[in-house]
Write an enzyme that holds these catalytic residues in place. Sequence first.
Site, PDB file in Angstrom:
ATOM      1  N   ARG A  47      17.938 -11.652 -34.685  1.00 47.84           N
ATOM      2  CA  ARG A  47      17.530 -10.596 -33.451  1.00 47.84           C
ATOM      3  C   ARG A  47      18.150  -9.206 -34.807  1.00 47.84           C
ATOM      4  O   ARG A  47      17.914  -8.262 -34.063  1.00 47.84           O
ATOM      5  CB  ARG A  47      19.427 -10.471 -33.848  1.00 47.84           C
ATOM      6  CG  ARG A  47      19.977  -9.358 -32.438  1.00 47.84           C
ATOM      7  CD  ARG A  47      20.883 -10.198 -31.435  1.00 47.84           C
ATOM      8  NE  ARG A  47      22.133  -9.175 -32.604  1.00 47.84           N
ATOM      9  CZ  ARG A  47      23.181  -9.669 -31.952  1.00 47.84           C
ATOM     10  NH1 ARG A  47      23.708 -10.450 -30.345  1.00 47.84           N
ATOM     11  NH2 ARG A  47      24.308  -9.579 -32.720  1.00 47.84           N
TER      12      ARG A  47
ATOM     13  N   ARG B 199      19.513  -4.105 -36.494  1.00 48.91           N
ATOM     14  CA  ARG B 199      20.970  -3.699 -35.994  1.00 48.91           C
ATOM     15  C   ARG B 199      21.188  -4.625 -37.303  1.00 48.91           C
ATOM     16  O   ARG B 199      21.544  -5.608 -37.223  1.00 48.91           O
ATOM     17  CB  ARG B 199      21.123  -4.738 -35.237  1.00 48.91           C
ATOM     18  CG  ARG B 199      21.251  -4.331 -33.475  1.00 48.91           C
ATOM     19  CD  ARG B 199      21.734  -5.397 -32.531  1.00 48.91           C
ATOM     20  NE  ARG B 199      22.988  -5.332 -32.590  1.00 48.91           N
ATOM     21  CZ  ARG B 199      24.298  -6.063 -31.987  1.00 48.91           C
ATOM     22  NH1 ARG B 199      23.197  -6.982 -30.850  1.00 48.91           N
ATOM     23  NH2 ARG B 199      25.693  -6.006 -32.337  1.00 48.91           N
TER      24      ARG B 199
ATOM     25  N   ARG C 284      31.546 -11.518 -41.013  1.00 46.65           N
ATOM     26  CA  ARG C 284      32.381 -11.257 -39.906  1.00 46.65           C
ATOM     27  C   ARG C 284      32.974 -12.302 -39.092  1.00 46.65           C
ATOM     28  O   ARG C 284      33.740 -12.793 -38.631  1.00 46.65           O
ATOM     29  CB  ARG C 284      31.117 -10.521 -38.717  1.00 46.65           C
ATOM     30  CG  ARG C 284      30.795  -9.140 -38.641  1.00 46.65           C
ATOM     31  CD  ARG C 284      29.668  -8.444 -37.823  1.00 46.65           C
ATOM     32  NE  ARG C 284      29.403  -9.066 -36.414  1.00 46.65           N
ATOM     33  CZ  ARG C 284      28.651  -9.144 -35.796  1.00 46.65           C
ATOM     34  NH1 ARG C 284      27.524  -9.001 -36.562  1.00 46.65           N
ATOM     35  NH2 ARG C 284      28.353  -9.342 -34.647  1.00 46.65           N
TER      36      ARG C 284
ATOM     37  N   ARG D  66      41.438 -11.843 -29.708  1.00 44.84           N
ATOM     38  CA  ARG D  66      40.925 -11.848 -30.558  1.00 44.84           C
ATOM     39  C   ARG D  66      42.146 -12.231 -32.225  1.00 44.84           C
ATOM     40  O   ARG D  66      42.172 -12.379 -33.053  1.00 44.84           O
ATOM     41  CB  ARG D  66      40.607 -10.130 -31.241  1.00 44.84           C
ATOM     42  CG  ARG D  66      39.604 -10.199 -30.856  1.00 44.84           C
ATOM     43  CD  ARG D  66      38.335  -8.543 -30.984  1.00 44.84           C
ATOM     44  NE  ARG D  66      37.296  -8.041 -30.163  1.00 44.84           N
ATOM     45  CZ  ARG D  66      36.200  -7.941 -30.422  1.00 44.84           C
ATOM     46  NH1 ARG D  66      35.181  -9.159 -32.190  1.00 44.84           N
ATOM     47  NH2 ARG D  66      35.227  -7.846 -29.237  1.00 44.84           N
TER      48      ARG D  66
ATOM     49  N   LYS E 104      28.257 -16.106 -26.883  1.00 43.21           N
ATOM     50  CA  LYS E 104      29.291 -15.670 -25.606  1.00 43.21           C
ATOM     51  C   LYS E 104      28.589 -14.324 -24.320  1.00 43.21           C
ATOM     52  O   LYS E 104      28.464 -15.033 -22.957  1.00 43.21           O
ATOM     53  CB  LYS E 104      30.936 -14.824 -25.852  1.00 43.21           C
ATOM     54  CG  LYS E 104      31.308 -15.824 -26.832  1.00 43.21           C
ATOM     55  CD  LYS E 104      32.602 -14.895 -27.467  1.00 43.21           C
ATOM     56  CE  LYS E 104      32.048 -13.597 -27.949  1.00 43.21           C
ATOM     57  NZ  LYS E 104      31.472 -13.930 -29.819  1.00 43.21           N
TER      58      LYS E 104
END
Length: 194
Positions: free
Chosen positions: A127, A133, A144, A88, A13
């Site tokens: 990533r 991260r 998630r 959301r 996104k």
Amino acid sequence: MRIVLFGPPGSGKGTQAATLKDRLAVPHISTGDLLRAAVKAGTPLGQKVKSVMEAGQLVSDDLVLDLLEDRVAQDDARAGFILDGYPRNLAQANALDAMLERIGQPLDMALLLEVPHELIVERLAGRAAAEGRKDDDPETVRARLKVYAEQTAPVADFYRQRRQLSEVDGTGTVDEVQARLMGAIGAGDSVTAA
């Protein structure tokens, strides 16, 4: 063009919104960025946000909606905007719809980036390795994605019922996905871009 861009975490996104904003000449509005900017600017809303965040609480939907209303009322958003990260859930979708109607800037369309969950886990693991991260490790990503499926995925039906939803294949290169998004935007309401 007033657009909501949504999809699961890791669907691209942010990457796509950054390019779309330039191609459509409208601002990319991220709720996270709005919250941080309001705090930094020290506006009255920013002071409220700061006190909530410093108390370790989530910023209320009403406060986020107030920030969004202020932002879409700015001159650069009069011709349109791309919302990223909001709504959301269904309550936020209803509140956003009502606010945009009230201020005379109704949403034109919602673009849903569809990416298979295992590809997302793979993308974000890469990533995580590259950027260190912790929120991108496979176990956290799967958690998630579960939250997304429970809370955010039903937003697609909200926009589908209003004939504002375009579902876009989010797999492939950045340019391939961008071309599909542009095709969906150019094609109008309720078109599925393959």
